[in-house]
Design a protein around this motif. Structure first.
Motif, PDB file in Angstrom:
ATOM      1  N   LEU A 120       0.830  -1.215   0.000  1.00 47.19           N
ATOM      2  CA  LEU A 120       0.000   0.000   0.000  1.00 47.19           C
ATOM      3  C   LEU A 120       0.859   1.259   0.000  1.00 47.19           C
ATOM      4  CD1 LEU A 120      -2.936  -0.971   2.390  1.00 47.19           C
ATOM      5  CD2 LEU A 120      -3.006  -0.656  -0.089  1.00 47.19           C
ATOM      6  N   LEU A 121       1.954   1.230   0.748  1.00 45.89           N
ATOM      7  CA  LEU A 121       2.878   2.370   0.735  1.00 45.89           C
ATOM      8  C   LEU A 121       3.470   2.551  -0.653  1.00 45.89           C
ATOM      9  CD1 LEU A 121       4.810   2.012   4.126  1.00 45.89           C
ATOM     10  CD2 LEU A 121       3.550   4.022   3.346  1.00 45.89           C
ATOM     11  N   GLY A 122       3.789   1.401  -1.292  1.00 46.26           N
ATOM     12  CA  GLY A 122       4.310   1.444  -2.657  1.00 46.26           C
ATOM     13  C   GLY A 122       3.302   2.081  -3.604  1.00 46.26           C
ATOM     14  N   VAL A 123       2.044   1.687  -3.448  1.00 43.37           N
ATOM     15  CA  VAL A 123       0.985   2.258  -4.297  1.00 43.37           C
ATOM     16  C   VAL A 123       0.881   3.760  -4.051  1.00 43.37           C
ATOM     17  CG1 VAL A 123      -1.516   2.275  -4.677  1.00 43.37           C
ATOM     18  CG2 VAL A 123      -0.294   0.101  -4.488  1.00 43.37           C
ATOM     19  N   ALA A 124       0.971   4.128  -2.775  1.00 39.22           N
ATOM     20  CA  ALA A 124       0.892   5.559  -2.433  1.00 39.22           C
ATOM     21  C   ALA A 124       2.051   6.339  -3.057  1.00 39.22           C
ATOM     22  CB  ALA A 124       0.906   5.718  -0.913  1.00 39.22           C
ATOM     23  N   LEU A 125       3.181   5.650  -3.263  1.00 39.68           N
ATOM     24  CA  LEU A 125       4.350   6.331  -3.835  1.00 39.68           C
ATOM     25  C   LEU A 125       4.408   6.187  -5.368  1.00 39.68           C
ATOM     26  CD1 LEU A 125       7.001   5.344  -1.134  1.00 39.68           C
ATOM     27  CD2 LEU A 125       6.094   7.637  -1.564  1.00 39.68           C
ATOM     28  N   GLY A 126       3.342   5.665  -5.960  1.00 41.97           N
ATOM     29  CA  GLY A 126       3.261   5.643  -7.420  1.00 41.97           C
ATOM     30  C   GLY A 126       3.393   4.289  -8.070  1.00 41.97           C
ATOM     31  N   MET A 127       3.443   3.228  -7.325  1.00 41.19           N
ATOM     32  CA  MET A 127       3.553   1.886  -7.908  1.00 41.19           C
ATOM     33  C   MET A 127       2.211   1.501  -8.544  1.00 41.19           C
ATOM     34  SD  MET A 127       4.130  -1.455  -5.579  1.00 41.19           S
ATOM     35  CE  MET A 127       3.577  -3.056  -6.059  1.00 41.19           C
ATOM     36  N   HIS A 128       2.282   0.911  -9.718  1.00 43.96           N
ATOM     37  CA  HIS A 128       1.044   0.513 -10.387  1.00 43.96           C
ATOM     38  C   HIS A 128       0.723  -0.948 -10.057  1.00 43.96           C
ATOM     39  CE1 HIS A 128      -1.965  -0.251 -13.401  1.00 43.96           C
ATOM     40  NE2 HIS A 128      -1.248  -1.294 -13.809  1.00 43.96           N
ATOM     41  N   ILE A 129      -0.512  -1.164  -9.669  1.00 48.04           N
ATOM     42  CA  ILE A 129      -0.951  -2.523  -9.326  1.00 48.04           C
ATOM     43  C   ILE A 129      -2.153  -2.899 -10.189  1.00 48.04           C
ATOM     44  CG2 ILE A 129      -2.274  -3.774  -7.544  1.00 48.04           C
ATOM     45  CD1 ILE A 129       0.361  -4.039  -6.656  1.00 48.04           C
ATOM     46  N   ALA A 130      -2.130  -4.111 -10.700  1.00 48.47           N
ATOM     47  CA  ALA A 130      -3.313  -4.616 -11.421  1.00 48.47           C
ATOM     48  C   ALA A 130      -4.226  -5.255 -10.377  1.00 48.47           C
ATOM     49  CB  ALA A 130      -2.880  -5.633 -12.459  1.00 48.47           C
ATOM     50  N   TRP A 131      -5.197  -4.503  -9.914  1.00 53.52           N
ATOM     51  CA  TRP A 131      -6.036  -4.979  -8.799  1.00 53.52           C
ATOM     52  C   TRP A 131      -6.832  -6.224  -9.167  1.00 53.52           C
ATOM     53  CZ3 TRP A 131      -4.666  -3.180  -4.319  1.00 53.52           C
ATOM     54  CH2 TRP A 131      -4.087  -1.913  -4.231  1.00 53.52           C
ATOM     55  N   SER A 132      -7.058  -6.412 -10.464  1.00 52.77           N
ATOM     56  CA  SER A 132      -7.830  -7.600 -10.875  1.00 52.77           C
ATOM     57  C   SER A 132      -7.079  -8.893 -10.560  1.00 52.77           C
ATOM     58  CB  SER A 132      -8.124  -7.539 -12.375  1.00 52.77           C
ATOM     59  OG  SER A 132      -6.883  -7.447 -13.071  1.00 52.77           O
ATOM     60  N   GLY A 133      -5.761  -8.767 -10.433  1.00 51.06           N
ATOM     61  CA  GLY A 133      -4.974  -9.975 -10.153  1.00 51.06           C
ATOM     62  C   GLY A 133      -4.718 -10.188  -8.667  1.00 51.06           C
ATOM     63  N   LEU A 134      -5.406  -9.393  -7.841  1.00 53.60           N
ATOM     64  CA  LEU A 134      -5.107  -9.439  -6.398  1.00 53.60           C
ATOM     65  C   LEU A 134      -5.376 -10.819  -5.779  1.00 53.60           C
ATOM     66  CD1 LEU A 134      -4.087  -7.546  -4.178  1.00 53.60           C
ATOM     67  CD2 LEU A 134      -6.467  -7.112  -3.565  1.00 53.60           C
ATOM     68  N   ALA A 135      -6.518 -11.409  -6.137  1.00 54.56           N
ATOM     69  CA  ALA A 135      -6.869 -12.703  -5.532  1.00 54.56           C
ATOM     70  C   ALA A 135      -5.835 -13.765  -5.904  1.00 54.56           C
ATOM     71  CB  ALA A 135      -8.257 -13.129  -5.991  1.00 54.56           C
ATOM     72  N   LEU A 136      -5.467 -13.794  -7.191  1.00 56.39           N
ATOM     73  CA  LEU A 136      -4.472 -14.762  -7.641  1.00 56.39           C
ATOM     74  C   LEU A 136      -3.109 -14.456  -6.974  1.00 56.39           C
ATOM     75  CD1 LEU A 136      -3.611 -17.118  -9.419  1.00 56.39           C
ATOM     76  CD2 LEU A 136      -3.314 -15.513 -11.326  1.00 56.39           C
ATOM     77  N   GLY A 137      -2.837 -13.158  -6.873  1.00 56.94           N
ATOM     78  CA  GLY A 137      -1.582 -12.750  -6.215  1.00 56.94           C
ATOM     79  C   GLY A 137      -1.521 -13.268  -4.784  1.00 56.94           C
ATOM     80  N   MET A 138      -2.651 -13.198  -4.095  1.00 54.71           N
ATOM     81  CA  MET A 138      -2.672 -13.680  -2.702  1.00 54.71           C
ATOM     82  C   MET A 138      -2.461 -15.188  -2.630  1.00 54.71           C
ATOM     83  SD  MET A 138      -5.577 -11.106  -1.290  1.00 54.71           S
ATOM     84  CE  MET A 138      -5.847 -11.733   0.323  1.00 54.71           C
ATOM     85  N   VAL A 139      -3.015 -15.894  -3.600  1.00 60.07           N
ATOM     86  CA  VAL A 139      -2.806 -17.358  -3.644  1.00 60.07           C
ATOM     87  C   VAL A 139      -1.323 -17.649  -3.860  1.00 60.07           C
ATOM     88  CG1 VAL A 139      -3.302 -19.457  -4.979  1.00 60.07           C
ATOM     89  CG2 VAL A 139      -5.140 -17.848  -4.456  1.00 60.07           C
ATOM     90  N   ILE A 140      -0.702 -16.882  -4.756  1.00 61.03           N
ATOM     91  CA  ILE A 140       0.729 -17.096  -5.041  1.00 61.03           C
ATOM     92  C   ILE A 140       1.567 -16.817  -3.790  1.00 61.03           C
ATOM     93  CG2 ILE A 140       2.698 -16.239  -6.384  1.00 61.03           C
ATOM     94  CD1 ILE A 140       0.602 -15.676  -8.658  1.00 61.03           C
ATOM     95  N   VAL A 141       1.233 -15.722  -3.093  1.00 62.68           N
ATOM     96  CA  VAL A 141       1.978 -15.399  -1.858  1.00 62.68           C
ATOM     97  C   VAL A 141       1.785 -16.528  -0.836  1.00 62.68           C
ATOM     98  CG1 VAL A 141       2.105 -13.821   0.111  1.00 62.68           C
ATOM     99  CG2 VAL A 141       1.908 -12.910  -2.184  1.00 62.68           C
ATOM    100  N   LEU A 142       0.558 -17.007  -0.715  1.00 66.18           N
ATOM    101  CA  LEU A 142       0.281 -18.092   0.240  1.00 66.18           C
ATOM    102  C   LEU A 142       1.123 -19.327  -0.092  1.00 66.18           C
ATOM    103  CD1 LEU A 142      -1.517 -19.147   2.594  1.00 66.18           C
ATOM    104  CD2 LEU A 142      -3.082 -20.001   0.855  1.00 66.18           C
ATOM    105  N   LEU A 143       1.157 -19.672  -1.388  1.00 66.04           N
ATOM    106  CA  LEU A 143       1.941 -20.851  -1.790  1.00 66.04           C
ATOM    107  C   LEU A 143       3.437 -20.625  -1.524  1.00 66.04           C
ATOM    108  CD1 LEU A 143       0.233 -21.940  -5.146  1.00 66.04           C
ATOM    109  CD2 LEU A 143       0.438 -23.290  -3.058  1.00 66.04           C
ATOM    110  N   THR A 144       3.894 -19.394  -1.766  1.00 71.62           N
ATOM    111  CA  THR A 144       5.314 -19.091  -1.534  1.00 71.62           C
ATOM    112  C   THR A 144       5.642 -19.250  -0.053  1.00 71.62           C
ATOM    113  OG1 THR A 144       5.136 -17.466  -3.316  1.00 71.62           O
ATOM    114  CG2 THR A 144       7.122 -17.372  -1.961  1.00 71.62           C
ATOM    115  N   VAL A 145       4.753 -18.737   0.777  1.00 72.41           N
ATOM    116  CA  VAL A 145       4.963 -18.857   2.228  1.00 72.41           C
ATOM    117  C   VAL A 145       4.946 -20.328   2.649  1.00 72.41           C
ATOM    118  CG1 VAL A 145       3.911 -18.371   4.471  1.00 72.41           C
ATOM    119  CG2 VAL A 145       4.095 -16.560   2.780  1.00 72.41           C
ATOM    120  N   LEU A 146       3.964 -21.058   2.126  1.00 69.58           N
ATOM    121  CA  LEU A 146       3.866 -22.489   2.473  1.00 69.58           C
ATOM    122  C   LEU A 146       5.090 -23.265   1.996  1.00 69.58           C
ATOM    123  CD1 LEU A 146       0.085 -23.268   1.784  1.00 69.58           C
ATOM    124  CD2 LEU A 146       1.232 -23.031   3.996  1.00 69.58           C
ATOM    125  N   ALA A 147       5.695 -22.783   0.916  1.00 70.08           N
ATOM    126  CA  ALA A 147       6.882 -23.470   0.399  1.00 70.08           C
ATOM    127  C   ALA A 147       8.066 -23.334   1.361  1.00 70.08           C
ATOM    128  CB  ALA A 147       7.248 -22.901  -0.968  1.00 70.08           C
TER     129      ALA A 147
END
Lengths: 260, 338
Positions: A120-147
């Protein structure tokens, strides 16, 4: 158990406030580095969003989560042995997976919150995020953590067995930061060592996450990386749980559940 | 309720670097429990008496499924502690003296809520159990205080409350009065007897190295020494057999021959005679220890006073574990009724 960790953590108020301050202090330099090196790096990260600041932010957000996945369980077990809480928990009918989840849950949830704040801080500083991919992004983060959780399981087993994790979690995290494309794409790593990057779970996780969140890539374009992550989770979790169960059996045999 | 048949347990002895470097496969082991056989009946208050290193805690931790036995069979309510460990954990609660096993920066209620959850209790049931447990140990008023601010006695009671949450059928109390002052210890014993044994009807196993505590509180007592069961039986029988009462009699040193003569006349043979020691005024004093029951002691003191002896003190000698063990070993151990 997560609630108890939260209660304990919030009772150290200054530490909690400072953790947010350090978060802020960590993101601002990333912004300047990202912007300064963007022209140089843009070409080499074109398949992972092309924006070096966004590339860095996602790397910086995920690494603490991965570190928590690898390091929380051995630390919690060591602390539990020292205080005697582990024995009291082992006297309850709670199963081993639930115990592991309880011991790691708070750190992972706290890490996830901090990662979200970094983004969110990154977004506030101008980072572009494709919000439509957020759910998939969260799944990827979850899998990375589980790994990385199996690293914690094996390190936890080492703590039970030898009273030291032999720096395994740190080694795993340092190696992942070095090889896994956290601050730079894996393509810039010398060829002879790049093959190692291909077996580091965070490489797959970050590559897929950046494509999804920074490039708005579809599921099909990251299915290979996600599949590799899922396979890694499945195989290493079985190994990690086996190691932890064996270590628990050993300490029950040796009568050392409460010895530090 | 609790059955041990030929329980054996040894622990590996930690090897030194030299031995480790030799890479020998053989490990030395230290026997901690040797062929222990005993039964504890439902609703019984059972004492396990022994010095440090006797194996009491190992036995308790085996019952609590924290330690795997090497040999023999251990069952709790018919459930094997190895094969059916999870079910055994629902029946048993181990109460140690380790206050650090509480979360000091959380309140008493929060501590108990955590363990209620770990025992599978949820929502209103969990809250009711927590409130009930706090009430039982008389900590209801301090449920919202941080545990770090509790006294040792309060923490000890909170450990009991934690153990009571899942309504265990067997409570294993491992030296629960060790960290308490004598007054708190006495109150705590009363609480154990009145609340846990009589009102809650728990089967209680109490490990202690205090013979008076064990013989006073428990229905039956087992004496454990160096991992072996030396004796076991009803507390009053053990007390009658090994708990010979003794009294300490103090007189001025000059009256010692008179005292000895008087005791001889009554057929009392002193077991110990101390060397002369001065009191605050410099007067030399003598002390003898005599064996006597409660009734006999009354007639002895009367006779001594009638004989115009200046008896400075006449007091009961507490039963020490060393005395008891010595007597049990000398007597070849009581028949093992357990």
């Amino acid at each position: 158990m997560m609630r108890m960790e939260w209660i304990t953590a919030r009772s150290y108020r200054l530490r909690m406030v400072l953790s947010f301050v350090t978060l802020l202090l960590a993101v601002v330099p990333v912004y300047f580095i990202g912007r300064a090196l963007d022209p140089t790096m843009a070409a080499s990260i074109s398949t992972e969003g092309g924006d070096y600041f966004g590339f860095l932010v996602l790397g910086v957000a995920v690494v603490p989560l991965v570190a928590a996945a690898a390091g929380t369980l051995p630390a919690a077990i060591a602390s539990g042995i020292g205080t005697g809480t582990l024995e009291t928990q082992l006297c309850t009918p709670i199963g081993l997976p639930a115990l592991v989840a309880g011991l790691c849950g708070y750190s992972l949830a706290w890490g996830a919150l901090r990662a979200a704040l970094v983004v969110l801080l990154g977004v506030a500083l101008g980072m572009h995020i494709a919000w439509s991919g957020l759910a998939l992004g969260m799944v990827i983060v979850l899998l990375t953590v589980l790994a990385y959780l199996p690293v914690g399981l094996v390190a936890g087993a080492l703590v039970l067995r030898f009273r030291t994790a032999a720096e395994l979690p740190k080694l795993a995290v340092y190696a992942s930061v070095f090889l896994g494309g956290v601050y730079y794409p894996t393509s810039v790593i010398p060829t002879w060592i790049r093959h190692l990057a291909d077996v580091v779970p965070i490489s797959f996780g970050l590559r897929a996450l950046r494509r999804v969140l920074l490039q708005d890539a579809s599921v099909s374009s990251v299915v290979g990386d996600v599949g590799a992550l899922a396979l890694s989770v499945a195989v290493t979790t079985v190994i990690g749980m086996y190691a932890l169960r064996s270590a628990l059996r050993h300490v029950r045999q040796a009568g050392t559940t409460g010895q530090y | 309720m609790v059955s041990l048949r030929g329980l054996d347990k040894s622990f590996p002895v930690r090897t030194g670097w030299r031995q480790l470097l030799r890479l020998t496969a053989a490990h030395d082991s230290l026997p901690v429990l040797c062929n222990v056989t005993l039964d504890v009946r439902a609703g019984e208050f059972f004492g396990l008496l022994g010095p440090n290193g006797a194996g009491k805690s190992t036995l308790f931790r085996t019952l609590a499924t924290l330690i795997l036995p090497d040999g023999g069979e251990v069952t709790v309510d018919g459930l094997d502690v190895v094969r059916e460990a999870e079910r055994v954990r629902r029946l048993v609660a181990l109460v140690g003296t380790d206050e650090r096993s509480l979360f000091w920066r959380a309140t008493a209620t929060e501590n108990l809520e955590l363990y209620a959850t770990l025992h599978g209790l949820r929502g209103a049931t969990a809250r009711a159990r927590v409130a009930g447990a706090l009430e039982t140990v008389e900590l209801a008023d301090t449920g919202n205080r941080m545990v770090g601010q509790f006294s040792s006695g309060m923490k000890q009671r909170l450990l009991i409350a934690r153990a009571l949450l899942h309504r265990p059928r067997i409570l294993l109390l491992d030296e629960p009065t060790r960290s308490l002052d004598p007054i708190s210890a006495r109150r705590f014993r009363t609480f154990l007897r009145a609340e846990l044994a009589q009102r809650q009807r728990c089967t209680i196993l109490l490990a202690t190295h205090n013979p008076e505590e064990a013989l006073d509180l428990c229905d039956r007592v087992a004496v454990l020494h160096l991992g072996r069961l030396l004796a076991s039986g009803p507390a009053d029988e053990l007390m009658a057999r090994y708990g010979e009462q003794r009294y300490r009699v103090g007189v001025p040193w000059t009256q010692l021959p008179t005292l000895q003569r008087a005791l001889r006349t009554m057929g009392v043979v002193p077991t110990e005679l101390t060397s002369p020691s001065p009191d605050r005024t410099g007067r030399q004093l003598a002390e003898v220890i005599i064996p006597a029951g409660e009734a006999a002691s009354t007639s002895i003191i009367r006779t001594l006073l009638d004989g115009e002896l200046d008896v400075l003190w006449f007091e009961r000698v507490g039963l020490t574990l060393a005395d008891l063990l010595e007597r049990v070993v000398r007597g070849g151990g009581a028949p093992n009724d357990a």
